[in-house]
Structures are given as structure tokens and as C-alpha cells.
Design a protein around this motif. Structure first.
Motif, mmCIF file in Angstrom:
data_model
loop_
_atom_site.group_PDB
_atom_site.id
_atom_site.type_symbol
_atom_site.label_atom_id
_atom_site.label_comp_id
_atom_site.label_asym_id
_atom_site.label_seq_id
_atom_site.Cartn_x
_atom_site.Cartn_y
_atom_site.Cartn_z
ATOM 1 N N VAL A 59 10.245 -5.857 12.598
ATOM 2 C CA VAL A 59 9.877 -5.388 11.261
ATOM 3 C C VAL A 59 11.121 -5.250 10.399
ATOM 4 C CG1 VAL A 59 8.933 -3.437 9.940
ATOM 5 C CG2 VAL A 59 7.773 -4.234 12.020
ATOM 6 N N ARG A 60 12.153 -4.612 10.943
ATOM 7 C CA ARG A 60 13.406 -4.411 10.200
ATOM 8 C C ARG A 60 13.996 -5.758 9.787
ATOM 9 N NH1 ARG A 60 15.054 -0.730 13.182
ATOM 10 N NH2 ARG A 60 15.992 -2.019 14.787
ATOM 11 N N GLY A 61 14.012 -6.709 10.709
ATOM 12 C CA GLY A 61 14.551 -8.042 10.421
ATOM 13 C C GLY A 61 13.744 -8.785 9.374
ATOM 14 N N ARG A 62 12.430 -8.694 9.471
ATOM 15 C CA ARG A 62 11.565 -9.373 8.495
ATOM 16 C C ARG A 62 11.765 -8.784 7.100
ATOM 17 N NH1 ARG A 62 7.300 -13.108 10.115
ATOM 18 N NH2 ARG A 62 7.766 -13.537 12.297
ATOM 19 N N ILE A 63 11.803 -7.457 7.018
ATOM 20 C CA ILE A 63 12.002 -6.808 5.712
ATOM 21 C C ILE A 63 13.340 -7.228 5.125
ATOM 22 C CG2 ILE A 63 12.401 -4.594 4.554
ATOM 23 C CD1 ILE A 63 10.286 -3.383 6.445
ATOM 24 N N LYS A 64 14.384 -7.234 5.938
ATOM 25 C CA LYS A 64 15.713 -7.628 5.457
ATOM 26 C C LYS A 64 15.694 -9.063 4.935
ATOM 27 C CE LYS A 64 20.546 -7.865 6.810
ATOM 28 N NZ LYS A 64 21.523 -7.625 7.872
ATOM 29 N N ARG A 65 15.060 -9.980 5.684
ATOM 30 C CA ARG A 65 14.989 -11.385 5.248
ATOM 31 C C ARG A 65 14.206 -11.520 3.947
ATOM 32 N NH1 ARG A 65 11.102 -15.036 5.485
ATOM 33 N NH2 ARG A 65 9.891 -13.910 7.025
ATOM 34 N N LYS A 81 0.830 -1.207 0.000
ATOM 35 C CA LYS A 81 0.000 0.000 0.000
ATOM 36 C C LYS A 81 0.862 1.254 0.000
ATOM 37 C CE LYS A 81 -3.912 -2.124 2.319
ATOM 38 N NZ LYS A 81 -4.592 -2.282 3.604
ATOM 39 N N ASP A 82 1.970 1.234 0.767
ATOM 40 C CA ASP A 82 2.867 2.383 0.862
ATOM 41 C C ASP A 82 4.238 1.895 1.311
ATOM 42 O OD1 ASP A 82 4.228 4.749 1.245
ATOM 43 O OD2 ASP A 82 2.899 5.507 2.815
ATOM 44 N N ALA A 83 5.145 1.766 0.382
ATOM 45 C CA ALA A 83 6.485 1.243 0.682
ATOM 46 C C ALA A 83 7.327 2.242 1.483
ATOM 47 C CB ALA A 83 7.212 0.860 -0.605
ATOM 48 N N ARG A 84 6.837 3.472 1.608
ATOM 49 C CA ARG A 84 7.593 4.475 2.349
ATOM 50 C C ARG A 84 7.179 4.577 3.809
ATOM 51 N NH1 ARG A 84 7.556 9.962 -0.476
ATOM 52 N NH2 ARG A 84 5.374 9.744 0.056
ATOM 53 N N VAL A 85 6.217 3.766 4.233
ATOM 54 C CA VAL A 85 5.773 3.804 5.618
ATOM 55 C C VAL A 85 6.934 3.412 6.534
ATOM 56 C CG1 VAL A 85 4.881 1.428 5.619
ATOM 57 C CG2 VAL A 85 3.905 3.108 7.188
ATOM 58 N N SER A 86 7.018 4.050 7.678
ATOM 59 C CA SER A 86 8.147 3.794 8.583
ATOM 60 C C SER A 86 8.008 2.439 9.263
ATOM 61 C CB SER A 86 8.227 4.887 9.652
ATOM 62 O OG SER A 86 7.156 4.752 10.572
ATOM 63 N N ASN A 87 9.159 1.872 9.597
ATOM 64 C CA ASN A 87 9.169 0.601 10.333
ATOM 65 C C ASN A 87 8.445 0.760 11.666
ATOM 66 O OD1 ASN A 87 10.613 -0.492 8.256
ATOM 67 N ND2 ASN A 87 12.550 -0.614 9.351
ATOM 68 N N ARG A 88 8.578 1.930 12.280
ATOM 69 C CA ARG A 88 7.918 2.185 13.564
ATOM 70 C C ARG A 88 6.393 2.117 13.416
ATOM 71 N NH1 ARG A 88 9.967 7.278 16.234
ATOM 72 N NH2 ARG A 88 11.550 5.829 16.900
ATOM 73 N N LYS A 89 5.875 2.748 12.358
ATOM 74 C CA LYS A 89 4.429 2.734 12.134
ATOM 75 C C LYS A 89 3.941 1.306 11.839
ATOM 76 C CE LYS A 89 0.694 4.970 9.675
ATOM 77 N NZ LYS A 89 0.290 6.010 8.764
ATOM 78 N N ILE A 90 4.706 0.567 11.044
ATOM 79 C CA ILE A 90 4.343 -0.829 10.753
ATOM 80 C C ILE A 90 4.331 -1.632 12.044
ATOM 81 C CG2 ILE A 90 5.082 -2.971 9.622
ATOM 82 C CD1 ILE A 90 6.250 -1.215 7.367
ATOM 83 N N ALA A 91 5.370 -1.461 12.863
ATOM 84 C CA ALA A 91 5.472 -2.201 14.121
ATOM 85 C C ALA A 91 4.272 -1.922 15.009
ATOM 86 C CB ALA A 91 6.774 -1.834 14.835
ATOM 87 N N THR A 92 3.886 -0.649 15.115
ATOM 88 C CA THR A 92 2.735 -0.279 15.934
ATOM 89 C C THR A 92 1.465 -0.936 15.398
ATOM 90 O OG1 THR A 92 3.750 1.834 16.500
ATOM 91 C CG2 THR A 92 1.356 1.674 16.767
ATOM 92 N N GLU A 93 1.288 -0.872 14.085
ATOM 93 C CA GLU A 93 0.072 -1.430 13.489
ATOM 94 C C GLU A 93 0.003 -2.953 13.641
ATOM 95 O OE1 GLU A 93 -2.438 -1.077 9.347
ATOM 96 O OE2 GLU A 93 -1.096 0.522 9.977
ATOM 97 N N LEU A 94 1.161 -3.625 13.577
ATOM 98 C CA LEU A 94 1.173 -5.084 13.653
ATOM 99 C C LEU A 94 1.391 -5.614 15.071
ATOM 100 C CD1 LEU A 94 3.188 -5.982 10.419
ATOM 101 C CD2 LEU A 94 0.704 -5.880 10.752
ATOM 102 N N GLY A 95 1.674 -4.703 16.004
ATOM 103 C CA GLY A 95 1.859 -5.116 17.398
ATOM 104 C C GLY A 95 3.155 -5.876 17.644
ATOM 105 N N VAL A 96 4.228 -5.485 16.939
ATOM 106 C CA VAL A 96 5.536 -6.103 17.128
ATOM 107 C C VAL A 96 6.566 -4.994 17.306
ATOM 108 C CG1 VAL A 96 4.945 -8.178 15.781
ATOM 109 C CG2 VAL A 96 5.976 -6.214 14.626
#
Length: 167
Positions: free
Chosen positions: A39-45, A19-34
Motif C-alpha cells: 500500500v505504501r509503495g503504491r501510494i508513493k508511486r 472516501k477517506d484520505a486519512r485511513v491508515s495504510n494498515r487498514k487499507i492493506a487489510t481491506e485489500l488483502g495486501v
């Protein structure tokens, strides 16, 4: 080829990034509850395993005078993969798909002059050994275009192994 193993968190992460590849890892983490580190590790993998990549996709309005063309190809069935590989090497072909139906290959390209399309379809693609028939369709009006549709199409070689990403 190894089986792709994605869990629910991977799928949710990919959906948010689609939906938005520029969304911050922090915002993703908050939304997914992790955690942000998760998030950083998952994206890297996912990137290392070539399951996701990030790129800028130009809008159709950037094409100014260019027109989108679909080139439908009937090729000898036993040579379909070989023909598709050869078509993929032709400039300005941007995409090649093996299809089912009346035509077994579909190529897409942008062109500026009709003569350019004729040269690609008639002079180059029709000259590929194993090609019997070529038809072209030109997009005259775009009603809807969603660049995210690419997320459902795996970039893969025509025979086995992993494809190299476009540089």
C-alpha cells in the motif's frame, strides 16, 4: 504523454482514499488483502506519477459571506485555449473549463460583493481578446456539493504536457 496504467489494486486503493484520505495504510492493506508495504509503495508511486494528491478541502460553510459564481464565456473558437489560459490567470478565478454548447469556456470563482463579480466578468474577462460574450450565474442555495467530484477532472494544461500542481 504516456498512457496511464492502473490495475485493479490501484483503482481500489484510490477509491478507498477518495472516501477517506486519512485511513491508515494498515487498514487499507487489510481491506485489500495486501501488505502495508505494498500500500505504501503504491501510494508513493501514484503520488510521484501525479495521479493522486492529498489536500484539505474546505467546506462551503467556511466561505462565510462568499458566493459561488459561474462565468460562462463565448470566445472565438480558434482562440478558445488561449482565452481559457488568460482567464485562468485572473484573480479570483478558481477553475476554468473548456466546454461544449452555447458557451465554450466556464470559469468559477468565489466573491463577496456583487461589484467584485462585475469587475471580474465585465471588466477583466470581457476585456480578454477573443471573448465575445459573458454571462454569470450565482449559486443561491447549495442542495448538494461533493468535493470528490474533482477526482473525475484531470488537472491538465490547455495544450499538451503535464500541469504543475497548485502549490
Amino acid at each position: 504523454m504516456a498512457t496511464i496504467q492502473l490495475d485493479d489494486l490501484d483503482r481500489q486503493l484510490i477509491e478507498l482514499l477518495a472516501k477517506d484520505a486519512r485511513v491508515s495504510n494498515r487498514k487499507i492493506a487489510t481491506e485489500l488483502g495486501v501488505t502495508e508495504g505494498t500500500v505504501r509503495g503504491r501510494i508513493k508511486r501514484l503520488q510521484q506519477e501525479r495521479l493522486i494528491t492529498f489536500t484539505a478541502i474546505t467546506g462551503l460553510q467556511m466561505a462565510s459571506n462568499s458566493r459561488l459564481a459561474f462565468i460562462w464565456v463565448q470566445a472565438e473558437v480558434e482562440r478558445t485555449r488561449e482565452v481559457a489560459r488568460q482567464i485562468a490567470e485572473i484573480d479570483p478565478v478558481n477553475a476554468v473549463m473548456i466546454t461544449m454548447g452555447s458557451f465554450n469556456i466556464m470559469a468559477m470563482c468565489l466573491f463577496e460583493e456583487l461589484d467584485d463579480l462585475v469587475e471580474v466578468a465585465s471588466d477583466k474577462i470581457l476585456a480578454v481578446p477573443g471573448v465575445h460574450h459573458v454571462e454569470t450565474s450565482i449559486a443561491v442555495k447549495t442542495v448538494k456539493y461533493n468535493a470528490r467530484v474533482a477526482k473525475i477532472t484531470e488537472t491538465s494544461p490547455i495544450e499538451g504536457g503535464n500541469a504543475e500542481p497548485d502549490e
